[in-house]
Design an enzyme around this catalytic site. Structure first.
Site, PDB file in Angstrom:
ATOM      1  N   HIS A 388       5.772   2.693  -3.366  1.00  0.00           N
ATOM      2  CA  HIS A 388       5.514   3.586  -3.153  1.00  0.00           C
ATOM      3  C   HIS A 388       5.755   4.347  -2.063  1.00  0.00           C
ATOM      4  CE1 HIS A 388       3.712   7.636  -4.957  1.00  0.00           C
ATOM      5  NE2 HIS A 388       3.329   8.202  -4.323  1.00  0.00           N
ATOM      6  N   GLU A 389       5.217   4.738  -1.087  1.00  0.00           N
ATOM      7  CA  GLU A 389       5.184   5.200   0.305  1.00  0.00           C
ATOM      8  C   GLU A 389       6.083   4.665   0.893  1.00  0.00           C
ATOM      9  OE1 GLU A 389       2.716   7.406   0.517  1.00  0.00           O
ATOM     10  OE2 GLU A 389       1.212   6.583  -0.743  1.00  0.00           O
ATOM     11  N   HIS A 392       8.897   7.220  -0.460  1.00  0.00           N
ATOM     12  CA  HIS A 392       8.846   8.652   0.182  1.00  0.00           C
ATOM     13  C   HIS A 392       9.233   8.147   1.799  1.00  0.00           C
ATOM     14  CE1 HIS A 392       6.204  10.867  -2.000  1.00  0.00           C
ATOM     15  NE2 HIS A 392       5.048   9.658  -1.863  1.00  0.00           N
ATOM     16  N   HIS A 395      13.126   8.447   1.859  1.00  0.00           N
ATOM     17  CA  HIS A 395      13.558   9.742   1.192  1.00  0.00           C
ATOM     18  C   HIS A 395      13.249  10.604   2.447  1.00  0.00           C
ATOM     19  CE1 HIS A 395      12.311  13.360  -1.330  1.00  0.00           C
ATOM     20  NE2 HIS A 395      13.979  13.552  -0.615  1.00  0.00           N
TER      21      HIS A 395
END
Length: 594
Positions: A388-389, A392, A395
């Site tokens: 998940h992190e 980010h 991105h």
């Protein structure tokens, strides 16, 4: 380990490389003094933004100063988060936090001055000064809000009153986090334990029905005692937002929330409609859960109980990294290489230590690494958090690499898409490759719960928000009884005839802090739906799916979120993204229902 290690006892290879920003405090202090002397010069542009050249000069100088301020701010906060008990970094963080309020005052003139200029004049200057074209979207985004900007005096008045207007949220927070107590109850081992908001989630997942029922009744019983106070607090918060929307000449509170990011109101309303049209899927989930748990009747306090327990598996960090890399293979070599370099180059602070901030996040600036804070504890949830992190962070990596500084930040509407796409690819991989039937069932339930809580639940929240704001906009008062009835009716509708809607749940609205951030929660659902659409397209190897997805990652804030997603092949104006999520939910129900 039985005792947490101190920061200095953690090996350097497990820590993030913050020294890439500043090698020591002395260098930080030198830059801080430089910032303070330079930033004041921003004020000199006030009243002088009369032509394209001067506007361009200001924008370039502001970027130079802002990037320095950003580095100082990020370094101090990351160092503080490493060990919150370290007084040196407490002081450093406090110093930059206090200064940033002063820094903001130096640039406050810019938006009002741009808005005071004629639109045609600005357009002509952008066409005349070629370099200014790079800022076209930024300037037009400011100009579009012109009908909603007030006079200088009124803006100053509202700004001065902002702290007072935030009172309902502050009252709710202090009441529910500090003043409310829930007494003691017996855990599964028969030990007397104090119930808190923090440990309620573990009680409500208990396999012992008496434990979870007692926790449920005790927690919501306390909220019920204060329902009139909490209703008054929520009404005051909604009225404040409705007042601000009206003063700023928006047609509704919903428009005031969505229009600044050019999100059509239909995106919000349509999401609620699509979920309402597919509630039979959630009703089916309730029926299957009831059967798998072997219950004669299913209550609201049974919702969070895992349908299957598995023995906790210890997953070392490197094994977790390898698992995530395997899961993300469909994204291609370039994406995987960036992920690997992030691990190698020191993006991540991996393990817990004494004083380290809890939880996990991804954060950084235009000139820094996209850092990741973890508290990795060797379980499956930590592997998911890593995916998940890093979603980010990659991105952010792409946005900063491909976009100029002023377009490098993405909106909240897009923020959770990349992280959730990674999670989606990971859970697909784990389910597809799990040979142990018991573990497979556990993983399927994990994904079902994720969709239930992130899509169905958050859109139920969104429906409640729309009802409360529109009711109060019409001048119809809302008391605790009205809030309770609306919440009860929504639960009946969403969970179906098999679920017994216990009276205690009626006051659950009073527990949700997000209702004090107007029209915020729907973005969890839309973000998840967009991520589902991306992962589905990528896994099905649809033409250019990976390149389109990377196009989304590279776009940053260079356009409005709906346009960025549409260009990448995900049309949030259509039913397709949420319907794709529901289709996946139904596939999982088929798997678990066998």
């Amino acid at each position: 380990m039985s005792e947490l290690r101190k920061r200095e006892e953690i090996e350097e290879k497990f820590k993030w490389n913050i020294n890439k920003i500043y090698s020591n405090i002395e260098t930080w202090e030198k830059d801080f003094e430089s910032l303070k002397s330079q930033a004041m010069k921003l004020n000199e542009y006030s009243g002088k933004l009369t032509n394209g050249e001067k506007i361009l000069e200001y924008l370039k100088f502001n970027e130079e100063i802002s990037r320095k301020a950003e580095n100082l701010f990020i370094y101090a906060h990351l160092k503080y988060d490493e060990d919150t008990s370290n007084t040196t970094y407490q002081a450093l963080m406090s110093k930059i936090d206090i200064y940033m309020a002063e820094f903001a005052s130096y640039t406050a003139f810019f938006v009002p001055e741009i808005l005071s200029l004629e639109d045609k004049f600005i357009e002509a200057e952008i066409n005349r000064v070629s370099e200014l074209k790079n800022y076209k979207f930024l300037i037009e985004d400011i100009l579009k809000e012109k009908p909603h900007i007030l006079s200088k005096e009124m803006e100053e008045l509202l700004a001065a009153a902002s702290d007072c207007l935030d009172a309902p949220s502050a009252i709710h927070s202090i009441l529910t986090n500090a003043d409310m107590t829930f007494g003691k109850l017996e855990d599964e081992e028969g030990n007397e334990v104090e119930l808190t908001e923090g440990n309620y989630s573990s009680f409500i997942k208990s396999k012992n029905i008496n434990v979870r029922k007692a926790a449920f009744e005790r927690l919501f019983g306390e909220y019920d005692k204060l329902k009139n106070t909490l209703a008054t607090s929520l009404t005051a918060s909604i009225k404040t937002f409705n007042f601000s929307s009206k003063v700023r000449k928006y047609s509704s509170a919903l428009e005031a929330s969505l229009k600044p990011n050019n999100i059509p109101l239909d995106v919000y309303r349509n999401a609620i409609k699509v979920i309402n049209d597919n509630l039979n899927s959630l009703h089916r989930y309730v029926e299957i859960k009831k059967k798998l748990l072997g219950l004669d009747e299913i209550h609201m306090y049974d919702l969070y109980v895992p349908v299957i327990e598995i023995e906790k598996e210890k997953i070392e960090f490197n094994t977790g990294v390898d698992t995530v890399l395997e899961a993300l293979k469909p994204l291609g070599t370039e994406y995987l290489d960036i992920f690997k370099s992030g691990i190698k180059d020191g993006w991540i602070d991996i393990y817990e230590n004494k004083g380290k901030r809890g939880g996990a996040y991804s954060w950084g600036g235009y000139d820094t690494m996209p850092y990741v804070l973890l508290n990795y504890n060797n379980d499956l949830q930590d592997v998911s958090t890593l995916a998940h992190e890093m979603g980010h962070s990659i991105h952010s990596y792409y946005s900063r690499k491909e976009q100029p500084y002023h377009y490098s930040s993405y909106t909240l509407f897009c923020a959770e898409v990349a992280s959730t796409t990674n999670e989606s690819l990971l859970i697909h991989y784990l389910i597809e490759n799990e040979k142990d039937e018991k573990k497979k069932l556990y993983l399927i339930n994990q994904e079902l719960e994720q969709i239930r809580t992130t899509v169905f639940r958050q859109l139920m929240f969104a429906e409640f928000e729309l009802y409360t704001h529109e009711t109060l906009e019409q001048g119809i008062p809302l008391t605790a009884d009205e809030y309770n009835k609306a919440w009860h009716d929504l639960n009946v509708k969403y969970f179906g005839s098999e679920m017994i809607i216990d009276k205690e749940i009626d006051v659950e609205w009073a527990r949700i802090p997000h209702f004090y951030s107007d029209f915020y929660v729907y973005q969890y659902a839309t973000g998840y739906a967009a991520a589902s659409a991306f992962s589905k397209s990528i896994l099905e190897c649809k033409e250019d799916s990976v390149e389109k997805y990377k196009g989304f990652l590279k776009a940053g804030g260079s356009d409005y979120p709906i346009s960025i997603l549409k260009n990448a092949g995900v049309d949030m104006m259509s039913n397709a993204p949420i319907e794709a999520t529901i289709k996946r939910f139904n596939e999982l129900l088929d798997m678990i229902g066998k």
